[in-house]
Design a protein around this motif. Structure first.
Motif: not given
Ligand code: KIV
Length: 275
Positions: A21-23, A40-46, A82-84, A112-114, A136-138, A179-183, A202-204, A214-216
């Motif tokens: 989950l992101t936070a 916990i993923l500190v995603g750049d979705s922030l 943490v997202d790069l 880190v996630k790329i 990774a994130h594809v 490996v994150v697989l999105e949408a 997976g996300i989607g 999922l995004v928090y």
């Molecule tokens: O930034 C983010 O929250 C993400 C997720 C959607 C995987 O990369």
């Protein structure tokens, strides 16, 4: 529960689902850890859900450091990724390593996630060989969503689906431990999950991946600018929060809040000596 390490996630593959989950702050991290989230993923979705940007490309290293530190203070026993952010790894291997080391050192994050597929394999290889665990994130990669036609499902044609399979294999071969697989369509995610030797999240991407993220703000219904089809809202916090604030506004205007139980009293003799 002791904190997971990279080999624990490999051991979970095919045996138990990994919950990510992101936070982005202390309170959210405490909730995620207390609820039993594995990663916990500190995603750049922030950039979008917390800072209100239209895109994640505006997120800086400083933003990531600030939020990841808060998350780490709230979730001391949880593996934190943490997202790069955009622009911090595309400029060369040296920059990528310097920025990844900086993020890890400044925040205490575990990995880190790329975002990216075949085009980032050299970077993933360089970071992993330098001792930095990489996720990774594809598929749909939000930092480059403009090139992908926006926030849309990816991998619908034979060519696109093949490219995503190649991307997933390439980033895993380069050393990504997850490996994150999105949408992407569920059957494609299933095919990739069956082939990869590292867990897929997976996300989607349907139910067949090794874990879900999922995004928090989506999970809690806190971000209602748009809700992707793949999101399940487990609460409607934006609605609840707005109603609560409306009640506060009404009660303050009406002089109902604060009530005696929210106020401090004073001894009569002290009060009388004030005048
Ligand atoms: O930034 C983010 O929250 C993400 C997720 C959607 C995987 O990369």
């Amino acid at each position: 529960m002791p904190k997971y390490t990279v080999p624990d996630f490999a051991a979970m593959q095919g045996k138990q689902k990994i919950v990510m989950l992101t936070a982005y702050d202390y309170a959210g991290a405490v909730m995620a850890e207390t609820a039993g989230v594995d990663v916990i993923l500190v995603g750049d979705s922030l950039g979008m859900v917390v800072l209100g940007y239209e895109s994640t490309v505006f997120v800086t290293m400083q933003d990531m450091i600030h939020h990841t530190r808060a998350v780490k203070r709230g979730a001391k026993e949880t593996f934190v990724v943490v997202d790069l952010p955009f622009g911090t790894f595309q400029t060369g291997l040296t920059d990528a390593l310097r920025n990844a080391v900086h993020l890890i050192r400044e925040t205490g994050a575990d990995a880190v996630k790329i975002e990216g597929g075949e085009e980032v394999t050299e970077i993933i290889r360089h970071l992993s060989r330098s001792g930095i665990p990489v996720v990774a994130h594809v598929g749909l990669t939000p930092q480059t969503a403009v090139n992908l036609g926006g926030f849309k499902v990816q991998g619908k044609t034979v060519q696109d689906a093949q490219q995503i399979m190649q991307d997933a294999q390439a980033v895993a071969d380069a050393g990504a431990f997850m490996v994150v697989l999105e949408a992407i369509p569920a059957p494609l995610a299933q095919r990739i999950t069956e082939r990869l030797k590292v867990p897929t999240i997976g996300i989607g991407a349907g139910p067949h991946t090794d874990g879900q993220v999922l995004v928090y703000h989506d999970l809690l219904g806190l971000f209602d600018r748009f809700t992707p089809k793949f999101v399940k809202q487990y609460a409607q916090m934006a609605k609840l929060g707005t109603e609560a604030i409306q009640n506060y506004v009404t009660e303050v205007k009406a002089g109902v809040f604060p009530a005696p139980e929210h106020s401090f009293s004073m001894k009569e003799e002290v009060l009388s000596r004030l005048y």
